[in-house]
Design an enzyme around this catalytic site. Sequence first.
Site, PDB file in Angstrom:
ATOM      1  N   LYS A 207       0.843  -1.196   0.000  1.00 52.35           N
ATOM      2  CA  LYS A 207       0.000   0.000   0.000  1.00 52.35           C
ATOM      3  C   LYS A 207       0.877   1.244   0.000  1.00 52.35           C
ATOM      4  CE  LYS A 207      -3.574   2.280   2.722  1.00 52.35           C
ATOM      5  NZ  LYS A 207      -4.423   2.225   3.904  1.00 52.35           N
ATOM      6  N   GLU A 213      10.942  -4.702   3.405  1.00 53.61           N
ATOM      7  CA  GLU A 213      11.000  -6.123   3.029  1.00 53.61           C
ATOM      8  C   GLU A 213      10.543  -6.301   1.579  1.00 53.61           C
ATOM      9  OE1 GLU A 213       9.604  -4.869   5.755  1.00 53.61           O
ATOM     10  OE2 GLU A 213       9.765  -6.226   7.483  1.00 53.61           O
ATOM     11  N   GLY A 268      -4.494  -2.571   5.430  1.00 50.88           N
ATOM     12  CA  GLY A 268      -3.785  -3.760   4.948  1.00 50.88           C
ATOM     13  C   GLY A 268      -4.484  -5.056   5.332  1.00 50.88           C
ATOM     14  N   ARG A 269      -4.891  -5.153   6.591  1.00 49.04           N
ATOM     15  CA  ARG A 269      -5.433  -6.440   7.082  1.00 49.04           C
ATOM     16  C   ARG A 269      -6.867  -6.695   6.641  1.00 49.04           C
ATOM     17  NH1 ARG A 269      -3.931  -2.891  10.912  1.00 49.04           N
ATOM     18  NH2 ARG A 269      -5.478  -1.992  12.322  1.00 49.04           N
ATOM     19  N   GLU A 354      -3.401  -6.900  15.342  1.00 40.90           N
ATOM     20  CA  GLU A 354      -2.984  -5.568  14.883  1.00 40.90           C
ATOM     21  C   GLU A 354      -4.157  -4.605  15.064  1.00 40.90           C
ATOM     22  OE1 GLU A 354       0.250  -4.678  11.642  1.00 40.90           O
ATOM     23  OE2 GLU A 354      -1.675  -4.630  10.610  1.00 40.90           O
ATOM     24  N   HIS A 385      -2.933 -33.064  18.535  1.00 41.45           N
ATOM     25  CA  HIS A 385      -1.726 -33.811  18.918  1.00 41.45           C
ATOM     26  C   HIS A 385      -0.602 -32.854  19.294  1.00 41.45           C
ATOM     27  CE1 HIS A 385      -3.683 -37.460  17.516  1.00 41.45           C
ATOM     28  NE2 HIS A 385      -4.179 -36.688  16.562  1.00 41.45           N
ATOM     29  N   LYS A 505      10.285  -0.431  13.070  1.00 44.59           N
ATOM     30  CA  LYS A 505      10.751  -0.184  11.691  1.00 44.59           C
ATOM     31  C   LYS A 505      11.821   0.907  11.683  1.00 44.59           C
ATOM     32  CE  LYS A 505       6.270  -1.054   9.484  1.00 44.59           C
ATOM     33  NZ  LYS A 505       5.202  -0.471   8.690  1.00 44.59           N
TER      34      LYS A 505
END
Length: 542
Positions: A207, A213, A268-269, A354, A385, A505
């Site tokens: 965005k 990254e 974003g999410r 977030e 398990h 960041k």
Amino acid sequence: MTEPLVESAVWRRLQWHRGEVGSLHLRDLFESDPTRGERLTAEAAGLYLDYSKHRVTDDTLQLLRRLATERGLPEKVRAMFRGEAVNTSEGRPALHVALRMPRSRSLVVDGTDVVKEVHSELDRMSAFAEQVRSGEWRGATGRRIAAVVNIGIGGSDLGPAMAYEALEVYASRELAARFVSNVDPSDLAGALVGLEPAETLFVVVSKTMSTIETIENARAAREWVSAALGSDADLTPHFVGVAGNLEAGERIGIPPEQMFRMWNWVGGRTSLCSAVGLSLLVTLGDEHFRALLGGFHAMDDHFATAALGGNLPVISGLLAVWYRNFMGAETTAVVPYSHALRVLPAYLQQLWMESNGKSVTTAGEPAEVESGSVLWGGPGTNAQHAFFQLLHQGTSIVPVDLIGFARPAGGAAGRHDLLAANLFAQAQALAFGRTEEELDDAGAAEETISHRVMPGNRPSSVLLAERLTPATLGALLALYEHSVFSQAAIWEINPFDQWGVELGKELASRIAPELAKGWKHELLHDSSTNTLIRRYRTLRDA
Ligand code: F6P
């Protein structure tokens, strides 16, 4: 002005009521009401929710609904759907619901019909996807595209990556799909194994187009294509992008006409239905992608219109508040009984944590009560398990969402019944446990009984749908989005910002040059950070 949450009569009443409910066992609740398992259920958009195995009575539910009404949840929902600036700290709307409104709808915000804009971008995306799928879009050497690699992180990765895994049976067999997020070079390297540079299309999603990254991975991907095709090759057909600003792609060599748009009112999410879903649209095709949007929209409509008592996201959100604030639960688990949904917990972690990991209210005051819980989970039956021991006999209360389907996404139906049997059995074991007497009657060795007693009274929801389709997935994701919103509305926090991620960041960008070989300046951090940096350099350069 609304009175402080903790001073409201309904909050106090809930605190008192918690004492009443605390002494009740789910065994007793089911025994005293044989219809509980049919009554405490709700259904919408293809999802059936059984919330009968929660430590609540009708009074609890009524009090929670009163809490929602008094804290203005219905008005807040309307404000979000109208496009008001509900993301208060960033002064903008949160209009992910507009991304999946049908073409026939209209939603005018600041003089612009956002639904029209959404559909015009969706049409551009569909046209591009069709070009790739039909083979009309070709790589630099004229070869057909055979692999789509999504590069992005957080909301620009988790949605498409999770949805691709979930819906892989619907995806084109002609196109491989890979997802790269981590700046760890092994992520990109692993994703590129077996791919042919001349046949690979990268979708770079960010965005802000400033996420380090993503920028670094996009540059490395470019070098990979260039190394194979030669430095003179025109790499343009191998890269398209998604960003808030179409010009932003130029930073990594993508021209504006190959950029797709996301609006600043999409977080974003909650961005899967925007151009962030482009890699999914290309691999699934238009029909399935639109069906996904349709599922989201069906749940949006339900959330916006259904009465609180039968409203799935509201029920889910209010139960989360009940456990967090009144029953002392610090975590929530999500266990999909579907291997295709194995990435869902990671996706929901961003959405849930977030959004609601905040300790300041929308008014900028310290939060009065505990807010977002820790969300975790894994696919069933594998999780049984691994961590279910703690759910059954641990000292913490962990409400669990168990998600299942009546028909398999792929493979044999027989083993699928076994999968479903495990889901139902776990919900049963969690709720009702096994008493000392039952163990005794079953002939358990005396000295093992205290270890084998299953206390039960462990809360769970069961979400059941016919099959994991694009539409069901959309409805499921929208349910969680709106559950998160409902919780935030009660806590009076802003679920749409994420200021807490900024400091890390900033510090990383200060530390990165200090790690470079040849850095000569003194380190001015705390003694721990300085020592770690020195140790890292020594180990690396040994
Ligand atoms: O660091 C958090 C975050 O801002 C998320 O909210 C977002 O989904 C992710 O980074 C990626 O951001 P972008 O799409 O701008 O690269």
